[in-house]
Scaffold this motif. Structure first.
Motif, PDB file in Angstrom:
ATOM      1  N   GLY A  36       0.909  -1.313   0.250  1.00 19.22           N
ATOM      2  CA  GLY A  36      -0.028   0.105  -0.291  1.00 19.22           C
ATOM      3  C   GLY A  36       0.822   1.547  -0.223  1.00 19.22           C
ATOM      4  O   GLY A  36       0.469   1.653  -0.768  1.00 19.22           O
ATOM      5  N   VAL A  37       2.366   1.400   0.492  1.00 18.31           N
ATOM      6  CA  VAL A  37       3.154   2.733   0.723  1.00 18.31           C
ATOM      7  C   VAL A  37       3.320   2.854  -0.158  1.00 18.31           C
ATOM      8  O   VAL A  37       3.432   3.895  -1.068  1.00 18.31           O
ATOM      9  CB  VAL A  37       3.874   2.659   1.861  1.00 18.31           C
ATOM     10  N   LYS A  38       3.620   1.693  -1.104  1.00 17.73           N
ATOM     11  CA  LYS A  38       4.265   1.361  -3.099  1.00 17.73           C
ATOM     12  C   LYS A  38       3.725   1.740  -3.675  1.00 17.73           C
ATOM     13  O   LYS A  38       3.647   2.791  -4.250  1.00 17.73           O
ATOM     14  CB  LYS A  38       5.074   0.302  -2.594  1.00 17.73           C
ATOM     15  N   SER A  39       2.377   1.276  -3.204  1.00 13.14           N
ATOM     16  CA  SER A  39       0.875   1.549  -4.056  1.00 13.14           C
ATOM     17  C   SER A  39       0.881   3.316  -4.390  1.00 13.14           C
ATOM     18  O   SER A  39       0.382   4.110  -5.327  1.00 13.14           O
ATOM     19  CB  SER A  39      -0.170   1.224  -4.119  1.00 13.14           C
ATOM     20  N   VAL A  40       0.323   3.470  -2.728  1.00 11.57           N
ATOM     21  CA  VAL A  40       0.435   5.410  -2.714  1.00 11.57           C
ATOM     22  C   VAL A  40       0.712   5.727  -3.850  1.00 11.57           C
ATOM     23  O   VAL A  40       0.818   6.662  -4.042  1.00 11.57           O
ATOM     24  CB  VAL A  40       0.301   5.631  -1.362  1.00 11.57           C
ATOM     25  N   ALA A  41       2.183   5.982  -3.226  1.00  9.63           N
ATOM     26  CA  ALA A  41       3.359   6.474  -3.228  1.00  9.63           C
ATOM     27  C   ALA A  41       3.619   7.313  -4.798  1.00  9.63           C
ATOM     28  O   ALA A  41       4.027   7.748  -5.815  1.00  9.63           O
ATOM     29  CB  ALA A  41       4.831   6.359  -3.043  1.00  9.63           C
ATOM     30  N   ALA A  42       3.522   5.277  -5.145  1.00  9.29           N
ATOM     31  CA  ALA A  42       3.739   5.570  -6.982  1.00  9.29           C
ATOM     32  C   ALA A  42       2.318   6.817  -8.241  1.00  9.29           C
ATOM     33  O   ALA A  42       2.448   6.440  -8.703  1.00  9.29           O
ATOM     34  CB  ALA A  42       3.126   3.904  -7.373  1.00  9.29           C
ATOM     35  N   LEU A  62      -3.488  -2.038  -5.599  1.00 11.23           N
ATOM     36  CA  LEU A  62      -4.396  -1.339  -3.251  1.00 11.23           C
ATOM     37  C   LEU A  62      -6.431  -1.639  -3.447  1.00 11.23           C
ATOM     38  O   LEU A  62      -6.587  -2.096  -2.898  1.00 11.23           O
ATOM     39  CB  LEU A  62      -3.835   0.397  -3.997  1.00 11.23           C
ATOM     40  N   LYS A  63      -6.938  -1.448  -4.493  1.00 13.05           N
ATOM     41  CA  LYS A  63      -8.248  -1.872  -4.600  1.00 13.05           C
ATOM     42  C   LYS A  63      -8.672  -3.860  -4.389  1.00 13.05           C
ATOM     43  O   LYS A  63      -9.099  -3.595  -3.585  1.00 13.05           O
ATOM     44  CB  LYS A  63      -8.280  -2.216  -5.738  1.00 13.05           C
ATOM     45  N   GLY A  64      -7.266  -4.081  -4.636  1.00 11.72           N
ATOM     46  CA  GLY A  64      -7.480  -5.509  -4.362  1.00 11.72           C
ATOM     47  C   GLY A  64      -7.215  -6.117  -3.013  1.00 11.72           C
ATOM     48  O   GLY A  64      -8.025  -6.934  -2.580  1.00 11.72           O
ATOM     49  N   GLU A  65      -6.072  -5.581  -2.587  1.00 10.52           N
ATOM     50  CA  GLU A  65      -5.872  -6.108  -1.219  1.00 10.52           C
ATOM     51  C   GLU A  65      -6.552  -5.199  -0.512  1.00 10.52           C
ATOM     52  O   GLU A  65      -6.679  -5.518   0.831  1.00 10.52           O
ATOM     53  CB  GLU A  65      -3.962  -5.431  -1.379  1.00 10.52           C
ATOM     54  N   ALA A  66      -7.162  -4.255  -0.605  1.00  4.78           N
ATOM     55  CA  ALA A  66      -8.016  -2.908   0.440  1.00  4.78           C
ATOM     56  C   ALA A  66      -9.583  -3.906   0.043  1.00  4.78           C
ATOM     57  O   ALA A  66      -9.744  -3.774   1.389  1.00  4.78           O
ATOM     58  CB  ALA A  66      -8.115  -1.787   0.306  1.00  4.78           C
ATOM     59  N   ARG A  67      -9.918  -4.755  -0.431  1.00  3.77           N
ATOM     60  CA  ARG A  67     -11.657  -5.215  -0.244  1.00  3.77           C
ATOM     61  C   ARG A  67     -11.047  -6.572   0.635  1.00  3.77           C
ATOM     62  O   ARG A  67     -12.605  -6.682   1.179  1.00  3.77           O
ATOM     63  CB  ARG A  67     -11.576  -5.865  -2.090  1.00  3.77           C
ATOM     64  N   ALA A  75     -10.849   0.719  -1.289  1.00  7.92           N
ATOM     65  CA  ALA A  75     -11.074   0.515  -1.761  1.00  7.92           C
ATOM     66  C   ALA A  75     -11.591   0.903  -3.662  1.00  7.92           C
ATOM     67  O   ALA A  75     -11.360   0.938  -5.122  1.00  7.92           O
ATOM     68  CB  ALA A  75     -11.315  -1.224  -2.175  1.00  7.92           C
ATOM     69  N   ALA A  76     -12.592   1.757  -3.088  1.00  7.72           N
ATOM     70  CA  ALA A  76     -13.629   2.417  -4.565  1.00  7.72           C
ATOM     71  C   ALA A  76     -12.604   3.543  -4.551  1.00  7.72           C
ATOM     72  O   ALA A  76     -12.678   3.851  -5.736  1.00  7.72           O
ATOM     73  CB  ALA A  76     -14.833   2.612  -3.630  1.00  7.72           C
ATOM     74  N   LEU A  77     -11.625   3.704  -3.826  1.00  9.72           N
ATOM     75  CA  LEU A  77     -10.975   5.313  -3.701  1.00  9.72           C
ATOM     76  C   LEU A  77     -10.103   4.786  -5.337  1.00  9.72           C
ATOM     77  O   LEU A  77      -9.796   5.467  -6.285  1.00  9.72           O
ATOM     78  CB  LEU A  77     -10.155   5.598  -3.155  1.00  9.72           C
ATOM     79  N   ALA A  78      -8.965   3.832  -4.554  1.00  6.77           N
ATOM     80  CA  ALA A  78      -8.488   3.243  -5.425  1.00  6.77           C
ATOM     81  C   ALA A  78      -8.601   2.794  -6.982  1.00  6.77           C
ATOM     82  O   ALA A  78      -8.671   3.139  -7.954  1.00  6.77           O
ATOM     83  CB  ALA A  78      -7.639   2.107  -5.165  1.00  6.77           C
ATOM     84  N   CYS A 108      -6.820   8.250   3.319  1.00  4.74           N
ATOM     85  CA  CYS A 108      -7.521   7.221   3.415  1.00  4.74           C
ATOM     86  C   CYS A 108      -6.690   6.035   3.550  1.00  4.74           C
ATOM     87  O   CYS A 108      -7.145   5.274   4.314  1.00  4.74           O
ATOM     88  CB  CYS A 108      -8.336   7.114   1.990  1.00  4.74           C
ATOM     89  N   PHE A 109      -5.830   6.232   2.861  1.00  3.14           N
ATOM     90  CA  PHE A 109      -4.939   4.728   3.515  1.00  3.14           C
ATOM     91  C   PHE A 109      -4.317   5.171   4.540  1.00  3.14           C
ATOM     92  O   PHE A 109      -4.370   3.912   5.598  1.00  3.14           O
ATOM     93  CB  PHE A 109      -3.507   4.603   2.356  1.00  3.14           C
ATOM     94  N   GLU A 110      -3.941   5.473   5.031  1.00  7.06           N
ATOM     95  CA  GLU A 110      -3.222   5.455   6.419  1.00  7.06           C
ATOM     96  C   GLU A 110      -3.986   5.859   7.167  1.00  7.06           C
ATOM     97  O   GLU A 110      -4.217   5.091   8.700  1.00  7.06           O
ATOM     98  CB  GLU A 110      -1.821   7.247   6.568  1.00  7.06           C
TER      99      GLU A 110
END
Length: 145
Positions: A36-42, A62-67, A75-78, A108-110
């Motif tokens: 998630g940290v990597k995905s948000v930064a990317a 991020l979407k899949g892992e959040a779900r 997940a919806a935001l991603a 939201c992620f944090e």
């Protein structure tokens, strides 16, 4: 921006994932943190660079892992960012309309991760149950009524 804990995580889905993953749950949650940290930064870097194609894979991940953990708002935001990225790639356009969603993503992620980690911590503070072991029930044991 503030987020409500009771709306960030579907605790029923979280409990189901925890039961299904068993002993591996904490390890998988750790992967979610790292990824998630990597995905948000990317995603943020892709947005700064106006690179729609670079939004797609980290947002999808991020979407899949959040779900998996019941973090549906994240997940919806991603998913929304992923969709905008895909549409922009198709139209050969810049992802400007994703900006408002990307700005919301990190907080939201944090907030979501904080809730998930707090709930999965084995040392989590638990409310004592009245009359539980080592506690006196009000007007309870050994007292006349």
């Amino acid at each position: 921006m503030s987020f409500e804990g009771n709306t960030l995580v579907d605790w029923t889905a979280f409990s189901k994932a925890r039961a299904e993953l068993g002993a591996g749950f904490v390890r998988i949650l750790g992967y979610f943190r790292e990824d998630g940290v990597k995905s948000v930064a990317a995603i943020e870097a892709a947005m700064r660079g106006g690179n729609a194609a670079a939004l797609v894979i980290p947002a999808h991940t991020l979407k899949g892992e959040a779900r998996q953990f019941g973090a549906e708002p994240l997940a919806a935001l991603a998913e929304h960012i992923e969709t905008i990225g895909r549409d922009c790639v198709e139209k050969q356009d810049t992802p400007d309309q994703a900006l408002e969603h990307v700005v919301k993503l990190r907080p939201c992620f944090e907030a979501t991760l904080s809730l998930l980690e707090r709930e999965s911590n084995p040392l989590k503070e638990r409310r004592p149950v009245a009359g539980g072991f080592g506690r006196r029930a009000p007007g309870g044991f050994g007292r006349a009524g």
